[in-house]
Design a protein around this motif. Structure first.
Motif, mmCIF file in Angstrom:
data_model
loop_
_atom_site.group_PDB
_atom_site.id
_atom_site.type_symbol
_atom_site.label_atom_id
_atom_site.label_comp_id
_atom_site.label_asym_id
_atom_site.label_seq_id
_atom_site.Cartn_x
_atom_site.Cartn_y
_atom_site.Cartn_z
ATOM 1 N N VAL A 100 -26.391 -13.381 -4.917
ATOM 2 C CA VAL A 100 -25.846 -12.264 -5.687
ATOM 3 C C VAL A 100 -24.632 -11.681 -4.977
ATOM 4 N N LEU A 101 -24.709 -11.532 -3.663
ATOM 5 C CA LEU A 101 -23.564 -11.013 -2.909
ATOM 6 C C LEU A 101 -22.360 -11.945 -3.008
ATOM 7 N N THR A 102 -22.593 -13.237 -2.950
ATOM 8 C CA THR A 102 -21.501 -14.208 -3.096
ATOM 9 C C THR A 102 -20.877 -14.110 -4.483
ATOM 10 N N LEU A 103 -21.693 -13.983 -5.501
ATOM 11 C CA LEU A 103 -21.211 -13.854 -6.872
ATOM 12 C C LEU A 103 -20.370 -12.588 -7.038
ATOM 13 N N ILE A 104 -20.812 -11.491 -6.463
ATOM 14 C CA ILE A 104 -20.049 -10.237 -6.531
ATOM 15 C C ILE A 104 -18.719 -10.393 -5.817
ATOM 16 N N GLN A 106 -17.023 -13.171 -5.348
ATOM 17 C CA GLN A 106 -16.164 -14.032 -6.180
ATOM 18 C C GLN A 106 -15.596 -13.258 -7.364
ATOM 19 N N PHE A 107 -16.397 -12.405 -7.954
ATOM 20 C CA PHE A 107 -15.932 -11.598 -9.072
ATOM 21 C C PHE A 107 -14.816 -10.653 -8.633
ATOM 22 N N LYS A 108 -14.945 -10.071 -7.435
ATOM 23 C CA LYS A 108 -13.906 -9.179 -6.916
ATOM 24 C C LYS A 108 -12.597 -9.945 -6.705
ATOM 25 N N HIS A 109 -12.700 -11.144 -6.116
ATOM 26 C CA HIS A 109 -11.482 -11.950 -5.889
ATOM 27 C C HIS A 109 -10.853 -12.345 -7.221
ATOM 28 N N PHE A 110 -11.633 -12.725 -8.188
ATOM 29 C CA PHE A 110 -11.121 -13.103 -9.513
ATOM 30 C C PHE A 110 -10.414 -11.915 -10.149
ATOM 31 N N ARG A 111 -11.021 -10.752 -10.046
ATOM 32 C CA ARG A 111 -10.442 -9.558 -10.649
ATOM 33 C C ARG A 111 -9.129 -9.177 -9.947
ATOM 34 N N ASN A 112 -9.122 -9.274 -8.612
ATOM 35 C CA ASN A 112 -7.892 -8.962 -7.877
ATOM 36 C C ASN A 112 -6.786 -9.955 -8.238
ATOM 37 N N ASN A 113 -7.123 -11.232 -8.405
ATOM 38 C CA ASN A 113 -6.130 -12.244 -8.789
ATOM 39 C C ASN A 113 -5.597 -11.964 -10.189
ATOM 40 N N GLN A 114 -6.426 -11.571 -11.112
ATOM 41 C CA GLN A 114 -5.985 -11.253 -12.472
ATOM 42 C C GLN A 114 -5.037 -10.057 -12.456
ATOM 43 N N MET A 115 -5.333 -9.055 -11.665
ATOM 44 C CA MET A 115 -4.481 -7.867 -11.574
ATOM 45 C C MET A 115 -3.140 -8.233 -10.958
ATOM 46 N N GLY A 116 -3.150 -9.095 -9.937
ATOM 47 C CA GLY A 116 -1.909 -9.501 -9.274
ATOM 48 C C GLY A 116 -1.034 -10.326 -10.198
ATOM 49 N N GLU A 117 -1.609 -11.237 -11.004
ATOM 50 C CA GLU A 117 -0.834 -12.079 -11.921
ATOM 51 C C GLU A 117 -0.204 -11.259 -13.033
#
Length: 129
Positions: A100-104, A106-117
């Motif tokens: 669960v911690l790994t999934l969270i 990964q979700f944070k990194h995905f969200r940060n990448n979407q915001m940066g793009e």
């Protein structure tokens, strides 16, 4: 009860003071003092029939007995536990928490990448004055 110096009469006096509900019944006329004394002599102090005449014990006493019973039941269950199974379940739970911690993360990194793009995609965009 004619002889007040009799030791059994003295014991009965002490007994009756420990059982205020018995005094109440005698005062209400449900039982005579003589009847109570005769039962006391015949049954003795330790007879369970006297329990109904004892004052309501503190709720703490009943809580203590129920707590003791709970601890006894809990201890019986603990004694029956298989330590290896408990260790296996704890290990499985630890692995699930790690997932669960790994999934969270990964979700944070995905969200940060979407915001940066979204911000870098409009490099030439300039707001109008």
């Amino acid at each position: 009860m004619k002889n007040a110096s009799n030791p059994s009469v003295q014991q009965f006096k002490a007994f009756i003071h420990e059982h205020p509900l018995l005094i109440k019944e005698i005062k209400q006329g449900k039982m005579s003092l003589q009847e109570a004394y005769e039962q006391y002599v015949l049954l003795g102090e330790e007879d369970p029939s006297w329990n109904k005449y004892k004052p309501n014990q503190d709720k703490n006493d009943s809580k203590d007995t129920s707590t003791n019973q709970l601890y006894q039941k809990l201890w019986k269950h603990i004694e029956k536990l298989d330590v290896n199974q408990v260790e296996t379940h704890i290990s499985d739970l630890n692995g699930a928490i790690d997932n669960v911690l790994t999934l969270i993360d990964q979700f944070k990194h995905f969200r940060n990448n979407q915001m940066g793009e979204s911000q870098s995609g409009n490099f030439f965009y300039k707001p109008k004055d």
